[in-house]
Scaffold this motif. Structure first.
Motif, PDB file in Angstrom:
ATOM      1  N   ARG A 176     -13.226  -2.713  -8.205  1.00 16.78           N
ATOM      2  CA  ARG A 176     -14.233  -3.031  -7.192  1.00 16.78           C
ATOM      3  C   ARG A 176     -15.471  -3.627  -7.868  1.00 16.78           C
ATOM      4  O   ARG A 176     -15.928  -3.125  -8.887  1.00 16.78           O
ATOM      5  CB  ARG A 176     -14.619  -1.777  -6.417  1.00 16.78           C
ATOM      6  N   ASP A 234      -5.806  -0.712  -2.756  1.00 17.78           N
ATOM      7  CA  ASP A 234      -6.645   0.277  -2.089  1.00 17.78           C
ATOM      8  C   ASP A 234      -7.461  -0.446  -1.030  1.00 17.78           C
ATOM      9  O   ASP A 234      -8.601  -0.852  -1.256  1.00 17.78           O
ATOM     10  CB  ASP A 234      -7.560   0.955  -3.105  1.00 17.78           C
ATOM     11  N   GLY A 235      -6.852  -0.655   0.123  1.00 19.82           N
ATOM     12  CA  GLY A 235      -7.503  -1.405   1.186  1.00 19.82           C
ATOM     13  C   GLY A 235      -6.551  -2.444   1.746  1.00 19.82           C
ATOM     14  O   GLY A 235      -5.346  -2.426   1.487  1.00 19.82           O
ATOM     15  N   VAL A 236      -7.098  -3.375   2.504  1.00 22.62           N
ATOM     16  CA  VAL A 236      -6.309  -4.431   3.135  1.00 22.62           C
ATOM     17  C   VAL A 236      -6.721  -5.771   2.538  1.00 22.62           C
ATOM     18  O   VAL A 236      -7.866  -6.191   2.688  1.00 22.62           O
ATOM     19  CB  VAL A 236      -6.520  -4.447   4.663  1.00 22.62           C
ATOM     20  N   SER A 253      -9.138  -1.460  -7.396  1.00 26.31           N
ATOM     21  CA  SER A 253      -8.842  -1.811  -6.005  1.00 26.31           C
ATOM     22  C   SER A 253      -7.459  -2.429  -5.864  1.00 26.31           C
ATOM     23  O   SER A 253      -6.878  -2.427  -4.787  1.00 26.31           O
ATOM     24  CB  SER A 253      -9.898  -2.773  -5.468  1.00 26.31           C
ATOM     25  N   SER A 257      -7.170  -9.783   2.130  1.00 31.31           N
ATOM     26  CA  SER A 257      -7.342 -10.892   3.052  1.00 31.31           C
ATOM     27  C   SER A 257      -7.189 -12.182   2.275  1.00 31.31           C
ATOM     28  O   SER A 257      -7.971 -12.461   1.362  1.00 31.31           O
ATOM     29  CB  SER A 257      -8.727 -10.825   3.715  1.00 31.31           C
ATOM     30  N   GLY A 277     -16.731  -5.133  -3.211  1.00 31.70           N
ATOM     31  CA  GLY A 277     -15.469  -5.760  -2.867  1.00 31.70           C
ATOM     32  C   GLY A 277     -14.874  -6.431  -4.097  1.00 31.70           C
ATOM     33  O   GLY A 277     -15.542  -6.604  -5.119  1.00 31.70           O
ATOM     34  N   PRO A 299      -2.375   5.908  -2.385  1.00 34.22           N
ATOM     35  CA  PRO A 299      -3.747   5.687  -2.817  1.00 34.22           C
ATOM     36  C   PRO A 299      -3.828   5.657  -4.324  1.00 34.22           C
ATOM     37  O   PRO A 299      -3.029   6.277  -5.023  1.00 34.22           O
ATOM     38  CB  PRO A 299      -4.505   6.895  -2.241  1.00 34.22           C
ATOM     39  N   VAL A 342       0.843  -1.193   0.000  1.00 36.65           N
ATOM     40  CA  VAL A 342       0.000   0.000   0.000  1.00 36.65           C
ATOM     41  C   VAL A 342       0.879   1.243   0.000  1.00 36.65           C
ATOM     42  O   VAL A 342       0.957   1.975   0.981  1.00 36.65           O
ATOM     43  CB  VAL A 342      -0.948   0.019   1.224  1.00 36.65           C
ATOM     44  N   PRO A 387     -14.709  -7.906   3.215  1.00 39.23           N
ATOM     45  CA  PRO A 387     -13.334  -7.460   2.972  1.00 39.23           C
ATOM     46  C   PRO A 387     -13.257  -6.613   1.714  1.00 39.23           C
ATOM     47  O   PRO A 387     -14.065  -6.752   0.792  1.00 39.23           O
ATOM     48  CB  PRO A 387     -12.572  -8.783   2.797  1.00 39.23           C
ATOM     49  N   GLU A 388     -12.269  -5.735   1.682  1.00 41.21           N
ATOM     50  CA  GLU A 388     -12.081  -4.906   0.485  1.00 41.21           C
ATOM     51  C   GLU A 388     -11.513  -5.725  -0.660  1.00 41.21           C
ATOM     52  O   GLU A 388     -11.913  -5.577  -1.811  1.00 41.21           O
ATOM     53  CB  GLU A 388     -11.162  -3.723   0.819  1.00 41.21           C
TER      54      GLU A 388
END
Length: 327
Positions: free
Chosen positions: A95, A130-132, A34, A134, A240, A11, A8, A208-209
């Motif tokens: 996304r 863009d996010g975390v 994303s 998983s 997501g 952005p 990351v 989740p993202e």
């Protein structure tokens, strides 16, 4: 760790929405990117993978056989091999997309997912998320000495849920996993299928993202796969992004809208899931036909026909036994 290994770094720039066509349904509107992968390479070293030459063996006799037996554990020491598992992979995920990663064993699918999730260092390239992300895989770790309930609490806290939110979702997670009162048993007492279902239920307790699924649904039954499909659809509708690795083309077609085909670490095809899945299936069939022809030529026509007749006889005997049991 170098700057290129960070998942990351900054952005993502805002981009216009895109659309993805689905057969029999209205066009799905996709959001901003994303995840962006740029020229991703993953190379790792395998130590002790080069064996010594086997041609220079000592003569026969008990002493020579004993020496060879004692040296067997030292045959593969000293060698270092570099494995270039992922080679220049680049793509943009948006996304609302559900993306399948296709490929044979050893094509780099799991290595790529781990690199995208930030769990595998890259030798070259960049990944912007863009996010975390998983990552949910068949080897995802749950604490075996703790109960399923305690693992739900720990997993929920790791996802950023409060204790009150976890308590409110506990029954829903247990019901989705379908493990009932077994949730109060230590994880070591649960079957591999029950543990896999619980891992998926925990990982999706919060939308989740970016969710990455690496063969984690392979151990579930038909009912669980249907629930998983519905949950994945909910995540997609919540904007997501999902990456799904599976050898089941039926599961890929039903859960994904896009597919990326990896072949020896290189992106061979990227596009609509049905188009890519059809091309991948035809490639696998062609490889099997070629392997069959090579094996036939090696065995000889007479031996090939003998083995073919033996296989046919075994199939007929098995069918007869099954028919007798059903009566």
């Amino acid at each position: 760790m170098s700057e290129q290994d960070l998942t990351v770094p900054r952005p993502l720039p805002a981009t216009s929405a895109d659309t993805a066509d689905e057969p029999g349904a209205a066009a799905r509107v996709l959001g901003a990117p994303s995840l962006v992968a740029q020229d991703v390479h993953v190379t790792y070293r395998v130590v002790g993978s080069r064996g010594r030459e086997r041609g220079a063996k000592s003569g026969g006799g008990r002493r020579a056989r004993l020496r060879r037996l004692m040296d067997r554990g030292r045959e593969h020491t000293g060698g270092v091999t570099e494995v270039h598992a992922v080679r220049g992979v680049s793509f943009v995920a948006r996304r609302g997309e559900s993306i399948a990663i296709l490929g044979t064993n050893g094509s780099g699918k799991s290595t790529l997912l781990r690199a995208l999730a930030g769990l595998q260092p890259m030798s070259q390239g960049s990944v912007y998320v863009d996010g975390v992300p998983s990552l949910l895989g068949v080897n995802a770790v749950l604490m075996k000495k703790l109960s399923g309930e305690r693992n739900i609490v720990i997993g929920g806290l790791a996802l950023g849920l409060t204790r009150a939110e976890i308590d409110a979702k506990l029954d829903e997670i247990v019901e989705f996993a379908g493990i009932g009162d077994a949730v109060y048993l230590p994880m070591s007492a649960l079957s591999s299928g029950m543990a896999a279902r619980l891992r998926f239920a925990i990982s999706t307790a919060r939308v989740p993202e970016v969710l990455m699924i690496d063969e984690a649904l392979a151990t579930g039954d038909a009912a669980f796969r249907q629930r998983s499909k519905e949950r994945i659809e909910q995540i997609r509708e919540a904007a997501g992004t999902i990456f799904f690795v599976s050898h089941s083309l039926a599961a890929v077609r039903s859960m994904c809208t896009r597919a990326i085909w990896l072949d020896k670490g290189v992106v061979r095809m990227d596009g609509d899931v049905d188009t890519v899945a059809d091309a991948y299936r035809d490639h696998i069939k062609a490889d099997k036909r070629e392997a069959r022809r090579a094996r036939r030529a090696k065995l000889g026509e007479e031996e090939w026909q003998r083995r073919r007749q033996a296989r046919r006889a075994r199939r007929e005997a098995r069918r007869s036994a099954e028919a007798a049991e059903s009566r």
